[in-house]
Design a protein around this motif. Structure first.
Motif, PDB file in Angstrom:
ATOM      1  N   GLU A 134       0.823  -1.198   0.000  1.00  0.00           N
ATOM      2  CA  GLU A 134       0.000   0.000   0.000  1.00  0.00           C
ATOM      3  C   GLU A 134       0.862   1.254   0.000  1.00  0.00           C
ATOM      4  OE1 GLU A 134      -4.125  -1.470   2.173  1.00  0.00           O
ATOM      5  OE2 GLU A 134      -2.397  -0.944   3.414  1.00  0.00           O
ATOM      6  N   ILE A 135       1.951   1.198   0.720  1.00  0.00           N
ATOM      7  CA  ILE A 135       2.849   2.359   0.720  1.00  0.00           C
ATOM      8  C   ILE A 135       3.408   2.582  -0.679  1.00  0.00           C
ATOM      9  CG2 ILE A 135       5.031   3.251   1.615  1.00  0.00           C
ATOM     10  CD1 ILE A 135       4.388   1.950   4.256  1.00  0.00           C
ATOM     11  N   ALA A 136       3.778   1.490  -1.317  1.00  0.00           N
ATOM     12  CA  ALA A 136       4.294   1.609  -2.685  1.00  0.00           C
ATOM     13  C   ALA A 136       3.218   2.157  -3.612  1.00  0.00           C
ATOM     14  CB  ALA A 136       4.781   0.251  -3.177  1.00  0.00           C
ATOM     15  N   ALA A 137       1.996   1.678  -3.429  1.00  0.00           N
ATOM     16  CA  ALA A 137       0.898   2.153  -4.278  1.00  0.00           C
ATOM     17  C   ALA A 137       0.653   3.634  -4.050  1.00  0.00           C
ATOM     18  CB  ALA A 137      -0.377   1.357  -3.980  1.00  0.00           C
ATOM     19  N   LEU A 138       0.703   4.039  -2.812  1.00  0.00           N
ATOM     20  CA  LEU A 138       0.484   5.439  -2.473  1.00  0.00           C
ATOM     21  C   LEU A 138       1.567   6.300  -3.100  1.00  0.00           C
ATOM     22  CD1 LEU A 138      -1.492   7.124  -0.801  1.00  0.00           C
ATOM     23  CD2 LEU A 138       0.068   6.924   1.141  1.00  0.00           C
ATOM     24  N   ASP A 139       2.781   5.838  -3.008  1.00  0.00           N
ATOM     25  CA  ASP A 139       3.894   6.555  -3.620  1.00  0.00           C
ATOM     26  C   ASP A 139       3.637   6.733  -5.118  1.00  0.00           C
ATOM     27  OD1 ASP A 139       6.285   7.543  -4.498  1.00  0.00           O
ATOM     28  OD2 ASP A 139       7.400   5.679  -4.212  1.00  0.00           O
TER      29      ASP A 139
ATOM     30  N   ARG B  16       5.519  12.336   1.335  1.00  0.00           N
ATOM     31  CA  ARG B  16       5.656  13.619   0.639  1.00  0.00           C
ATOM     32  C   ARG B  16       4.755  13.690  -0.580  1.00  0.00           C
ATOM     33  NH1 ARG B  16      11.508  16.303   1.609  1.00  0.00           N
ATOM     34  NH2 ARG B  16      11.654  15.611   3.778  1.00  0.00           N
ATOM     35  N   GLY B  17       4.655  12.585  -1.268  1.00  0.00           N
ATOM     36  CA  GLY B  17       3.773  12.551  -2.434  1.00  0.00           C
ATOM     37  C   GLY B  17       2.340  12.827  -2.030  1.00  0.00           C
ATOM     38  N   TYR B  18       1.953  12.231  -0.954  1.00  0.00           N
ATOM     39  CA  TYR B  18       0.589  12.435  -0.458  1.00  0.00           C
ATOM     40  C   TYR B  18       0.353  13.910  -0.164  1.00  0.00           C
ATOM     41  CZ  TYR B  18      -3.031  12.823   3.129  1.00  0.00           C
ATOM     42  OH  TYR B  18      -4.113  13.230   3.874  1.00  0.00           O
ATOM     43  N   ARG B  19       1.286  14.539   0.519  1.00  0.00           N
ATOM     44  CA  ARG B  19       1.086  15.935   0.895  1.00  0.00           C
ATOM     45  C   ARG B  19       1.063  16.839  -0.317  1.00  0.00           C
ATOM     46  NH1 ARG B  19       3.844  17.884   5.634  1.00  0.00           N
ATOM     47  NH2 ARG B  19       2.064  19.253   5.306  1.00  0.00           N
ATOM     48  N   ARG B  20       1.923  16.535  -1.258  1.00  0.00           N
ATOM     49  CA  ARG B  20       1.970  17.345  -2.463  1.00  0.00           C
ATOM     50  C   ARG B  20       0.701  17.184  -3.285  1.00  0.00           C
ATOM     51  NH1 ARG B  20       6.329  19.958  -3.395  1.00  0.00           N
ATOM     52  NH2 ARG B  20       6.703  20.742  -5.484  1.00  0.00           N
ATOM     53  N   MET B  21       0.261  15.968  -3.411  1.00  0.00           N
ATOM     54  CA  MET B  21      -0.965  15.710  -4.163  1.00  0.00           C
ATOM     55  C   MET B  21      -2.140  16.431  -3.521  1.00  0.00           C
ATOM     56  SD  MET B  21      -2.967  12.132  -4.938  1.00  0.00           S
ATOM     57  CE  MET B  21      -3.858  11.871  -3.405  1.00  0.00           C
ATOM     58  N   ARG B  22      -2.213  16.274  -2.241  1.00  0.00           N
ATOM     59  CA  ARG B  22      -3.235  16.896  -1.438  1.00  0.00           C
ATOM     60  C   ARG B  22      -3.351  18.378  -1.763  1.00  0.00           C
ATOM     61  NH1 ARG B  22      -4.114  18.874   2.773  1.00  0.00           N
ATOM     62  NH2 ARG B  22      -4.735  18.214   4.863  1.00  0.00           N
ATOM     63  N   ARG B  23      -2.237  19.029  -1.729  1.00  0.00           N
ATOM     64  CA  ARG B  23      -2.215  20.475  -1.933  1.00  0.00           C
ATOM     65  C   ARG B  23      -2.586  20.841  -3.373  1.00  0.00           C
ATOM     66  NH1 ARG B  23      -2.607  25.414  -0.150  1.00  0.00           N
ATOM     67  NH2 ARG B  23      -1.262  26.901  -1.172  1.00  0.00           N
ATOM     68  N   LEU B  24      -1.941  20.177  -4.329  1.00  0.00           N
ATOM     69  CA  LEU B  24      -2.170  20.532  -5.727  1.00  0.00           C
ATOM     70  C   LEU B  24      -3.586  20.201  -6.163  1.00  0.00           C
ATOM     71  CD1 LEU B  24       1.220  19.345  -7.224  1.00  0.00           C
ATOM     72  CD2 LEU B  24       0.347  21.688  -7.252  1.00  0.00           C
ATOM     73  N   LEU B  25      -4.060  19.060  -5.726  1.00  0.00           N
ATOM     74  CA  LEU B  25      -5.394  18.632  -6.117  1.00  0.00           C
ATOM     75  C   LEU B  25      -6.430  19.611  -5.562  1.00  0.00           C
ATOM     76  CD1 LEU B  25      -6.863  16.421  -7.596  1.00  0.00           C
ATOM     77  CD2 LEU B  25      -6.814  15.022  -5.514  1.00  0.00           C
ATOM     78  N   ASP B  26      -6.219  19.966  -4.324  1.00  0.00           N
ATOM     79  CA  ASP B  26      -7.097  20.939  -3.697  1.00  0.00           C
ATOM     80  C   ASP B  26      -7.146  22.256  -4.438  1.00  0.00           C
ATOM     81  OD1 ASP B  26      -8.244  19.949  -1.473  1.00  0.00           O
ATOM     82  OD2 ASP B  26      -7.669  21.749  -0.351  1.00  0.00           O
ATOM     83  N   LEU B  27      -5.982  22.759  -4.752  1.00  0.00           N
ATOM     84  CA  LEU B  27      -5.907  24.036  -5.450  1.00  0.00           C
ATOM     85  C   LEU B  27      -6.651  23.963  -6.765  1.00  0.00           C
ATOM     86  CD1 LEU B  27      -2.194  25.149  -4.915  1.00  0.00           C
ATOM     87  CD2 LEU B  27      -4.261  26.263  -4.055  1.00  0.00           C
ATOM     88  N   GLU B  28      -6.380  22.902  -7.509  1.00  0.00           N
ATOM     89  CA  GLU B  28      -6.960  22.800  -8.839  1.00  0.00           C
ATOM     90  C   GLU B  28      -8.476  22.628  -8.768  1.00  0.00           C
ATOM     91  OE1 GLU B  28      -5.647  23.457 -11.575  1.00  0.00           O
ATOM     92  OE2 GLU B  28      -7.258  22.824 -12.923  1.00  0.00           O
ATOM     93  N   LEU B  29      -8.929  21.750  -7.899  1.00  0.00           N
ATOM     94  CA  LEU B  29     -10.375  21.537  -7.799  1.00  0.00           C
ATOM     95  C   LEU B  29     -11.069  22.817  -7.340  1.00  0.00           C
ATOM     96  CD1 LEU B  29     -10.561  17.935  -6.297  1.00  0.00           C
ATOM     97  CD2 LEU B  29     -10.860  18.653  -8.671  1.00  0.00           C
ATOM     98  N   ALA B  30     -10.473  23.490  -6.385  1.00  0.00           N
ATOM     99  CA  ALA B  30     -11.084  24.730  -5.893  1.00  0.00           C
ATOM    100  C   ALA B  30     -11.113  25.782  -6.993  1.00  0.00           C
ATOM    101  CB  ALA B  30     -10.309  25.250  -4.680  1.00  0.00           C
TER     102      ALA B  30
END
Lengths: 157, 157
Positions: A134-139, B16-30
């Motif tokens: 799951e960590i790999a998938a998330l990455d 880090r990927g999660y946090r970056r995605m979170r931020r970018l996705l949010d910005l774009e959707l908003a």
DNA sequence: AGCCAATTGATGACATGTCAACCAGATGGC
DNA sequence: GCCATCTGGTTGACATGTCATCAATTGGCT
């Protein structure tokens, strides 16, 4: 917007789960960080990014870009952090307009005190709950989305 | 906080990927939501949750719980939305203190106009970029984390 | 050199979110 | 029935984020 292709059940669950996790994880991490280290998540992020640079200092714009923050937001936030003695603004040698943001000894102490607990919280509430797969998938998945979104900016659309 | 167990490379990248995605996705959707429908994400969420109830109305607390918002936040936000004519507050028949929040026809129109585009954006920037396996993994993993976090509240800790 | 468009960062006005205090109405013990 | 307490919701003060604007510089171009 011809005919909306709605999300099917599986997609719906994943999307809602993501949003719920996002919110709860954020709340919990922010709560613990404030309680244990007296920092907000934005504070932590600023200090963390600064502390990772070789010289403990960065141009404001460079920092803003890394954090995906607007310059304005960062500027405002820095004045607050500066008042608390966590960072300083220095003049930039090569650009008269420039501001170089530097970690103060106090700022360094703050991030060093906060980091272990914060990492532990990230483990406890996220990482350690996931299988290696799951960590790999998330990455993989997050980076794909990030690449897509940053590509979009350049594209004409 | 004895000896911090830092994140290894893979974990670090995922986090880090999660946090970056979170931020970018949010910005774009908003950004798209504001541009195409004149709504903020919080607006959309409120309208969306309301529109999903049989009667288009919910007690304030009930709505706040579903959204994982504080009552205070929701109350403030509702007064703003009320001024724009998207929702109304009604008295509660069974509890004199209660406030029942209802979608206005205008609010219904707004969410119906916004939904197809928003869903399309969610697809375009997230769902359609993932394999079925990844969607399933996201579903599983997010719900596990959510369960953990909501369990934590009850636990003594 | 001298001009002008673009960039850097700060700032003020405003929107949004949080927190603690508060009020009115409900509830439960006696 | 009465009072202490609890709960639902609102409010005001304040922290934070966004947006438009501004001054100072820079850098390209002639």
């Amino acid at each position: 917007m011809e005919q909306p292709r709605w999300l099917d059940d599986q997609e719906q669950r994943a999307w809602r789960g993501y949003r719920r996790m996002r919110r709860l994880l954020d709340l919990e991490l922010a709560r613990e960080l404030a309680r244990d280290a007296g920092l907000s998540e934005p504070d932590y992020d600023v200090l963390s990014d600064l502390s990772e640079t070789p010289d403990q200092r960065l141009r404001l714009s460079e920092l803003a870009d890394r954090m995906l923050w607007s310059r304005s937001r960062l500027s405002h936030h820095l004045t607050r952090m500066q008042q608390r003695g966590l960072v300083t603004r220095e003049e930039c040698a090569t650009d008269g307009r420039g501001a170089v943001i530097a970690l103060t000894p106090e700022g360094r102490r703050a991030i060093e005190a906060a980091a272990p607990g914060h990492v532990a919280a990230v483990r406890r509430h996220l990482i350690d709950l996931l299988t290696p797969d799951e960590i790999a998938a998330l990455d993989a998945l997050t980076h794909r989305v990030v690449d897509h979104l940053t590509g979009v900016d350049r594209a004409p659309r």
